[in-house]
Design a protein around this motif. Structure first.
Motif, PDB file in Angstrom:
ATOM      1  N   ALA A 103      94.255 -59.488  29.943  1.00  0.00           N
ATOM      2  CA  ALA A 103      95.911 -58.349  30.817  1.00  0.00           C
ATOM      3  C   ALA A 103      95.163 -57.532  29.602  1.00  0.00           C
ATOM      4  O   ALA A 103      95.749 -56.261  30.703  1.00  0.00           O
ATOM      5  CB  ALA A 103      96.978 -58.651  30.258  1.00  0.00           C
TER       6      ALA A 103
ATOM      7  N   THR B 124      97.683 -60.671  26.354  1.00  0.00           N
ATOM      8  CA  THR B 124      96.433 -61.211  26.447  1.00  0.00           C
ATOM      9  C   THR B 124      95.212 -60.642  26.171  1.00  0.00           C
ATOM     10  O   THR B 124      95.347 -58.981  26.793  1.00  0.00           O
ATOM     11  CB  THR B 124      96.074 -62.163  27.117  1.00  0.00           C
ATOM     12  OG1 THR B 124      95.967 -61.792  28.128  1.00  0.00           O
ATOM     13  CG2 THR B 124      97.258 -63.102  27.098  1.00  0.00           C
TER      14      THR B 124
ATOM     15  N   SER C  25     102.334 -59.711  28.535  1.00  0.00           N
ATOM     16  CA  SER C  25     100.719 -59.151  29.236  1.00  0.00           C
ATOM     17  C   SER C  25      99.774 -59.647  28.282  1.00  0.00           C
ATOM     18  O   SER C  25      98.799 -58.173  28.054  1.00  0.00           O
ATOM     19  CB  SER C  25     101.255 -58.037  29.511  1.00  0.00           C
ATOM     20  OG  SER C  25     101.246 -57.293  31.030  1.00  0.00           O
TER      21      SER C  25
ATOM     22  N   THR D 109      98.646 -63.631  33.411  1.00  0.00           N
ATOM     23  CA  THR D 109      97.894 -62.614  33.105  1.00  0.00           C
ATOM     24  C   THR D 109      97.374 -62.475  34.359  1.00  0.00           C
ATOM     25  O   THR D 109      98.373 -62.766  35.361  1.00  0.00           O
ATOM     26  CB  THR D 109      96.479 -63.117  32.644  1.00  0.00           C
ATOM     27  OG1 THR D 109      95.646 -63.790  33.495  1.00  0.00           O
ATOM     28  CG2 THR D 109      96.644 -64.115  31.295  1.00  0.00           C
TER      29      THR D 109
END
Length: 337
Positions: free
Chosen positions: A86, A83, A81, A132
Motif C-alpha cells: 500500500a 504495508t 495501509s 492492501t
C-alpha cells in the motif's frame, strides 16, 4: 493484569470508530502531512493517513483518547495501509516498520493512561491490518483474467513486516480487517502464524470480512459460510464483518455468521450507506437502534463502527451495549490460557 481473553467473557466489548472520519475534521494540508521531516519529499503525501503517526502524532493520540472517553474498550492503530504494497503509492515502502511501530506505541500509551485511571475497565490496542490495494484472487485487467497484480508470497512478506512492527510497538491483539479477498487474509494469517512461531508467542487475532453488497458475498465471491470456512483453521479470538454496509443491512449476514461459528463474533458497520456525495448520514441514535437489535438477538461479542462513525456514535453504541449480555459461545480457542 487482565487480558482481552478474560474481558470478552465478561461483557460486550466496544471497538472504536473510524480514524479517517476523524482525521477529515482536521483538514490537514499537504504541508501538514509532510511535516518538517518530509517537507522536501519527492512524492505527494496528502492522503497518506498512516504517515500522520509520524508527522501529526498528537492528532492521532487525541483521536484514540476521544474514542476511549466515549466508552471504547479497544482502539485500532493508525495502520490500515501499513504495508509495503500500500505504501508503494507514496514511495514510502522503507518507512513501513517505523509507521507501524510508532502507531502502536501512540495507541498503547493512550490505552495505558486509561487503564491506569480505571483498572476495572482495561483498555486494549488492536493492530489494524488492512487488505492492501491489490487482490490475489482476481485480475485487475478484464482482458487478462489469468493476470494477478500480487502473489500470495508477496502479500505474506508484506504482512509479516507489518505484524512484527505492530507487536514490537506493543499491540494487545491483531485485527485483519475489511477483507474483500479471503486469499489476501489467508496470507496475513499465515504471516501472523509465522511470527508467532518465530517468536514463540501467542497473540489474539480478530478477523473481519466485508460483505460488499446485497448479494451477501465478498468481492472475491464468497458467501458468509464460505468465508468462515476459509479462515476457521486458525485459532481466532473473533470473526466478524465491517465496512461496506450499515448496521441495518449487515444484520442478516451477521446472524448467519453467528449461527455457524464457535468463535467470538464482531461487527463494526458503517454509519449507514453513503449518500450521493459519499458521506454518511446515519445519526448515533439511528445506529444505536439498529445495533440494539443485534444485542437483543445475542449476535455479538465485540461491537464498534467503521466509515462515517465518530466518538458520538461509539458513545451511543457503548451505552446500549451495557444493557445486554454478550453472545454465548463455546469458543475454546478464545478462552484457553
Amino acid at each position: 493484569m487482565s487480558n482481552i481473553k478474560q474481558e470478552i467473557q465478561k461483557r460486550i466489548l466496544v471497538l472504536d470508530g473510524a480514524m479517517g472520519t476523524m482525521l477529515q475534521r482536521y483538514n490537514f494540508t499537504e504541508a501538514d502531512f509532510r511535516g518538517e521531516r518530509f517537507k522536501d519529499y519527492p512524492s505527494p503525501l496528502q492522503g497518506n493517513n498512516d504517515l500522520l503517526s509520524l508527522t501529526q502524532p498528537q492528532a492521532i493520540a487525541d483521536i484514540h483518547k476521544l474514542y476511549f472517553e466515549a466508552g471504547a474498550d479497544i482502539v485500532e492503530t493508525n495502520t490500515f495501509s501499513g504495508t509495503t504494497i500500500a505504501m508503494a503509492d507514496y514511495n514510502m515502502e522503507d518507512l513501513v516498520y517505523e509507521l507501524n511501530y510508532e502507531s502502536a506505541k501512540i495507541a498503547k500509551y493512550v490505552a495505558n493512561e486509561f487503564t491506569n485511571r480505571n483498572p476495572n475497565k482495561p483498555r486494549f490496542v488492536a493492530g489494524s491490518i488492512g487488505p492492501t490495494n491489490r487482490t490475489a484472487s482476481l485480475s485487475p485487467d478484464v482482458n487478462k483474467p489469468e493476470y494477478r497484480a500480487v502473489t500470495f508470497n508477496e502479500l505474506r512478506e508484506a504482512y509479516k513486516q507489518q505484524v512484527e512492527a505492530l507487536i514490537d510497538g506493543g499491540v494487545d491483539l491483531l485485527l485483519v480487517e475489511t477483507i474483500f479477498d479471503t486469499l489476501n487474509a489467508k496470507a496475513a494469517l499465515f504471516a501472523i502464524e509465522e511470527v508467532k512461531e518465530d517468536r514463540n508467542i501467542d497473540i489474539p487475532i480478530m478477523v473481519s470480512g466485508t460483505i460488499t453488497d446485497a448479494s451477501g458475498r465478498t468481492l472475491s465471491g464468497q458467501t458468509v459460510e464460505a468465508f468462515l470456512t476459509s479462515i476457521s483453521h486458525i485459532p481466532l479470538l473473533s470473526v466478524g464483518f465491517n465496512c461496506a454496509l450499515g448496521a441495518e443491512q449487515l444484520q442478516p449476514y451477521l446472524k448467519r455468521l453467528s449461527n455457524e461459528t464457535d468463535f467470538y463474533t464482531s461487527a463494526h458497520p458503517n454509519a449507514g450507506l453513503p449518500n450521493a456525495f459519499g458521506e454518511y448520514d446515519e445519526s448515533p441514535e439511528e445506529m444505536q437502534g439498529y445495533i440494539e437489535s443485534y444485542l437483543k438477538e445475542g449476535l455479538i461479542n465485540i461491537i464498534g463502527g467503521c466509515c462515517g462513525t465518530n466518538p458520538e456514535h461509539i458513545k451511543a453504541i457503548a451505552e446500549v451495549a451495557l444493557k445486554y449480555e454478550p453472545r454465548n459461545t463455546v469458543c475454546s480457542s478464545a478462552v484457553e490460557n
